[in-house]
Design a protein around this motif. Sequence first.
Motif, PDB file in Angstrom:
ATOM      1  N   THR A 195      46.949  14.094  -9.653  1.00 47.19           N
ATOM      2  CA  THR A 195      48.129  13.626  -8.520  1.00 47.19           C
ATOM      3  C   THR A 195      48.449  14.743  -7.793  1.00 47.19           C
ATOM      4  OG1 THR A 195      49.742  14.316 -10.036  1.00 47.19           O
ATOM      5  CG2 THR A 195      49.401  11.910  -9.901  1.00 47.19           C
ATOM      6  N   ARG A 196      47.801  15.951  -8.159  1.00 50.89           N
ATOM      7  CA  ARG A 196      47.938  17.216  -7.331  1.00 50.89           C
ATOM      8  C   ARG A 196      46.728  18.063  -7.261  1.00 50.89           C
ATOM      9  NH1 ARG A 196      53.023  20.892  -8.009  1.00 50.89           N
ATOM     10  NH2 ARG A 196      53.956  19.121  -7.112  1.00 50.89           N
ATOM     11  N   GLY A 197      45.557  17.656  -6.272  1.00 47.47           N
ATOM     12  CA  GLY A 197      44.497  18.143  -6.285  1.00 47.47           C
ATOM     13  C   GLY A 197      44.316  19.728  -6.336  1.00 47.47           C
ATOM     14  N   THR A 198      43.296  20.280  -6.968  1.00 41.50           N
ATOM     15  CA  THR A 198      43.079  21.677  -6.949  1.00 41.50           C
ATOM     16  C   THR A 198      42.000  22.021  -6.286  1.00 41.50           C
ATOM     17  OG1 THR A 198      41.599  21.452  -8.880  1.00 41.50           O
ATOM     18  CG2 THR A 198      44.208  21.630  -9.404  1.00 41.50           C
ATOM     19  N   ILE A 199      41.223  21.410  -5.531  1.00 38.61           N
ATOM     20  CA  ILE A 199      40.078  21.609  -4.871  1.00 38.61           C
ATOM     21  C   ILE A 199      40.184  21.899  -3.417  1.00 38.61           C
ATOM     22  CG2 ILE A 199      37.489  20.723  -4.662  1.00 38.61           C
ATOM     23  CD1 ILE A 199      37.824  19.102  -7.132  1.00 38.61           C
ATOM     24  N   SER A 200      39.531  22.877  -2.875  1.00 34.74           N
ATOM     25  CA  SER A 200      39.343  23.036  -1.610  1.00 34.74           C
ATOM     26  C   SER A 200      37.777  23.032  -1.357  1.00 34.74           C
ATOM     27  CB  SER A 200      39.919  24.241  -1.096  1.00 34.74           C
ATOM     28  OG  SER A 200      41.242  24.596  -1.245  1.00 34.74           O
ATOM     29  N   LEU A 201      37.560  22.263   0.225  1.00 35.88           N
ATOM     30  CA  LEU A 201      36.100  22.265   0.733  1.00 35.88           C
ATOM     31  C   LEU A 201      36.257  23.463   1.669  1.00 35.88           C
ATOM     32  CD1 LEU A 201      34.078  19.229   1.288  1.00 35.88           C
ATOM     33  CD2 LEU A 201      34.211  21.012   2.967  1.00 35.88           C
ATOM     34  N   ARG A 203      33.908  24.984   4.872  1.00 34.83           N
ATOM     35  CA  ARG A 203      32.595  25.183   5.916  1.00 34.83           C
ATOM     36  C   ARG A 203      32.711  26.207   6.651  1.00 34.83           C
ATOM     37  NH1 ARG A 203      32.567  19.534   8.722  1.00 34.83           N
ATOM     38  NH2 ARG A 203      35.035  19.993   8.287  1.00 34.83           N
ATOM     39  N   ASP A 204      31.774  27.053   7.197  1.00 32.54           N
ATOM     40  CA  ASP A 204      31.500  28.137   8.207  1.00 32.54           C
ATOM     41  C   ASP A 204      32.340  27.565   9.341  1.00 32.54           C
ATOM     42  OD1 ASP A 204      30.594  29.816   6.402  1.00 32.54           O
ATOM     43  OD2 ASP A 204      28.762  29.696   7.234  1.00 32.54           O
ATOM     44  N   GLY A 205      33.191  28.129   9.932  1.00 28.05           N
ATOM     45  CA  GLY A 205      33.856  28.014  11.336  1.00 28.05           C
ATOM     46  C   GLY A 205      34.613  26.621  11.415  1.00 28.05           C
ATOM     47  N   GLU A 206      35.032  26.206  10.095  1.00 28.63           N
ATOM     48  CA  GLU A 206      36.017  24.970  10.117  1.00 28.63           C
ATOM     49  C   GLU A 206      37.152  25.219   9.113  1.00 28.63           C
ATOM     50  OE1 GLU A 206      35.461  22.233  11.859  1.00 28.63           O
ATOM     51  OE2 GLU A 206      33.427  22.558  12.274  1.00 28.63           O
ATOM     52  N   ASP A 207      38.313  24.439   9.518  1.00 31.28           N
ATOM     53  CA  ASP A 207      39.520  24.550   8.474  1.00 31.28           C
ATOM     54  C   ASP A 207      39.111  24.258   7.190  1.00 31.28           C
ATOM     55  OD1 ASP A 207      40.960  25.930  10.580  1.00 31.28           O
ATOM     56  OD2 ASP A 207      41.776  24.016  11.257  1.00 31.28           O
ATOM     57  N   PRO A 208      39.526  24.469   6.250  1.00 32.83           N
ATOM     58  CA  PRO A 208      39.437  24.162   4.949  1.00 32.83           C
ATOM     59  C   PRO A 208      40.141  22.691   4.901  1.00 32.83           C
ATOM     60  CG  PRO A 208      40.936  26.089   4.615  1.00 32.83           C
ATOM     61  CD  PRO A 208      40.446  26.059   5.972  1.00 32.83           C
ATOM     62  N   VAL A 209      39.615  21.971   3.674  1.00 31.47           N
ATOM     63  CA  VAL A 209      40.211  20.552   3.208  1.00 31.47           C
ATOM     64  C   VAL A 209      40.696  21.068   1.895  1.00 31.47           C
ATOM     65  CG1 VAL A 209      39.704  18.067   3.002  1.00 31.47           C
ATOM     66  CG2 VAL A 209      38.376  19.540   4.786  1.00 31.47           C
ATOM     67  N   ASP A 210      42.060  20.770   1.776  1.00 33.59           N
ATOM     68  CA  ASP A 210      42.495  21.311   0.667  1.00 33.59           C
ATOM     69  C   ASP A 210      43.392  20.153  -0.074  1.00 33.59           C
ATOM     70  OD1 ASP A 210      42.267  24.146   1.189  1.00 33.59           O
ATOM     71  OD2 ASP A 210      44.077  24.083   2.462  1.00 33.59           O
ATOM     72  N   GLY A 211      43.512  20.242  -1.269  1.00 32.86           N
ATOM     73  CA  GLY A 211      44.187  19.544  -2.041  1.00 32.86           C
ATOM     74  C   GLY A 211      43.500  18.254  -2.858  1.00 32.86           C
ATOM     75  N   LEU A 212      41.905  18.427  -2.837  1.00 27.41           N
ATOM     76  CA  LEU A 212      41.255  17.202  -3.209  1.00 27.41           C
ATOM     77  C   LEU A 212      41.296  17.128  -4.563  1.00 27.41           C
ATOM     78  CD1 LEU A 212      38.143  18.356  -0.870  1.00 27.41           C
ATOM     79  CD2 LEU A 212      39.835  16.489  -0.507  1.00 27.41           C
ATOM     80  N   ALA A 285      25.703  22.885   4.812  1.00 29.40           N
ATOM     81  CA  ALA A 285      26.220  23.793   3.684  1.00 29.40           C
ATOM     82  C   ALA A 285      27.553  23.702   3.674  1.00 29.40           C
ATOM     83  CB  ALA A 285      25.426  25.009   3.856  1.00 29.40           C
ATOM     84  N   PHE A 286      28.225  23.616   2.322  1.00 30.53           N
ATOM     85  CA  PHE A 286      29.605  23.992   2.083  1.00 30.53           C
ATOM     86  C   PHE A 286      29.876  24.649   0.734  1.00 30.53           C
ATOM     87  CE2 PHE A 286      28.495  19.572   0.816  1.00 30.53           C
ATOM     88  CZ  PHE A 286      28.968  19.501  -0.463  1.00 30.53           C
ATOM     89  N   THR A 287      31.155  24.873   0.464  1.00 25.21           N
ATOM     90  CA  THR A 287      31.625  25.092  -0.761  1.00 25.21           C
ATOM     91  C   THR A 287      32.646  24.672  -1.211  1.00 25.21           C
ATOM     92  OG1 THR A 287      30.561  27.401  -0.337  1.00 25.21           O
ATOM     93  CG2 THR A 287      32.247  27.128  -2.028  1.00 25.21           C
ATOM     94  N   LEU A 288      32.753  24.135  -2.595  1.00 23.76           N
ATOM     95  CA  LEU A 288      33.921  23.618  -3.417  1.00 23.76           C
ATOM     96  C   LEU A 288      34.449  24.738  -4.284  1.00 23.76           C
ATOM     97  CD1 LEU A 288      32.847  19.979  -4.295  1.00 23.76           C
ATOM     98  CD2 LEU A 288      34.158  20.481  -2.240  1.00 23.76           C
ATOM     99  N   VAL A 289      35.709  24.994  -4.008  1.00 25.73           N
ATOM    100  CA  VAL A 289      36.688  25.936  -4.876  1.00 25.73           C
ATOM    101  C   VAL A 289      37.628  25.300  -5.511  1.00 25.73           C
ATOM    102  CG1 VAL A 289      37.597  28.193  -4.949  1.00 25.73           C
ATOM    103  CG2 VAL A 289      35.675  27.948  -3.433  1.00 25.73           C
ATOM    104  N   ARG A 306      33.418  24.399 -13.881  1.00 21.41           N
ATOM    105  CA  ARG A 306      32.950  25.581 -12.780  1.00 21.41           C
ATOM    106  C   ARG A 306      34.331  25.419 -12.030  1.00 21.41           C
ATOM    107  NH1 ARG A 306      28.935  25.166 -15.319  1.00 21.41           N
ATOM    108  NH2 ARG A 306      26.712  25.011 -14.352  1.00 21.41           N
ATOM    109  N   THR A 307      34.349  26.703 -11.148  1.00 19.08           N
ATOM    110  CA  THR A 307      35.626  26.955 -10.493  1.00 19.08           C
ATOM    111  C   THR A 307      34.931  27.004  -9.050  1.00 19.08           C
ATOM    112  OG1 THR A 307      35.328  29.353 -10.935  1.00 19.08           O
ATOM    113  CG2 THR A 307      37.159  28.156 -12.156  1.00 19.08           C
TER     114      THR A 307
END
Length: 322
Positions: A195-201, A203-212, A285-289, A306-307
């Motif tokens: 119910t409360r996502g911990t993942i952020s996506l 990408r270079d040059g883009e705002d992150p997508v948070d709360g996944l 390319a992108f990174t999930l954190v 993984r983190t």
Amino acid sequence: MRALLVVNPAATTTSARTRDVLIHALASEVKLEAVTTEYRGHAHDLARAAARSKDIDLVVALGGDGTVNEVANGLLHDGPDPERLPGLAVVPGGSTNVFARALGLPNNAVEATGALLDALREGRERTVGLGLAEPAPGTGDDGAPVRWFTFCAGLGFDAGVVGRVEQQRERGRRSTHPLYVRQVLRQFLGDPHRTRGTISLHRDGEDPVDGLVVTLVSNTAPWSYLGDKPLYPSPGASFDKGLDVLGLTSMSTVSAMRYGSQLVASTPERGPRGKHAKSLHDLSAFTLVSKVPLPFQVDGDHLGLRTGVKFTGVRRALRVIV
């Protein structure tokens, strides 16, 4: 042509009879060596040796998606080079066989063998793009292995389901679609982060997508199957493009029912949608954190917690006989 046949005897629908029929059929067309895998990672080792030998023109994987993933990783151990590396052929022997079916092959080992023989006689092949997953710098996962994937990867909810299925298989359960459905329900009830996502996506040059909460990474469509029903979280994903992602920012009971029903009803033209659904297409390319360690999987193979994972879509990575 010299070929290596890699057989996983533990694959769900692989039998000694299937193996013998395949060996006999292939031996009529190529100079064949057949090896049965004996441990996890053996298919990778065999394919890596074949890629380095310069004597093998083709590696045939008889097994499920896990076997195919190991063979692909072995072939690509030293990096992609489609003109130099042996080609890959797949004969489905698992419970789902997503990669083989995404290539248009029959979901039956005998029929797929016939299609493979026709492709060899006619010289039919294609070069497909694959996904590459590696530890994200600075996330504490620096020692984690680099893995190629043929059709999907995921960090979070879906990887937790895969991990639960693997635990059941280790207890002697068969990998069936009802087993997956049960583990989806158990993961839903037991996931503390749904119910409360911990993942952020990122990408270079883009705002992150948070709360996944959910991050489904697709290298092709469909992403998987429920029985014979294909599932399309990212209908536009393709072996000829970069990677697609479907992320969900909520897995409340209502959201899970909505997006679950949309996924089951998805088509090649329409996937899940809504205010909690984030769809990204053709990413190079992108990174999930994640704020906390989460389960991680590639091609239905659970790789632990993984983190942070860096993803790259590598076009024209491997030749496949189709």
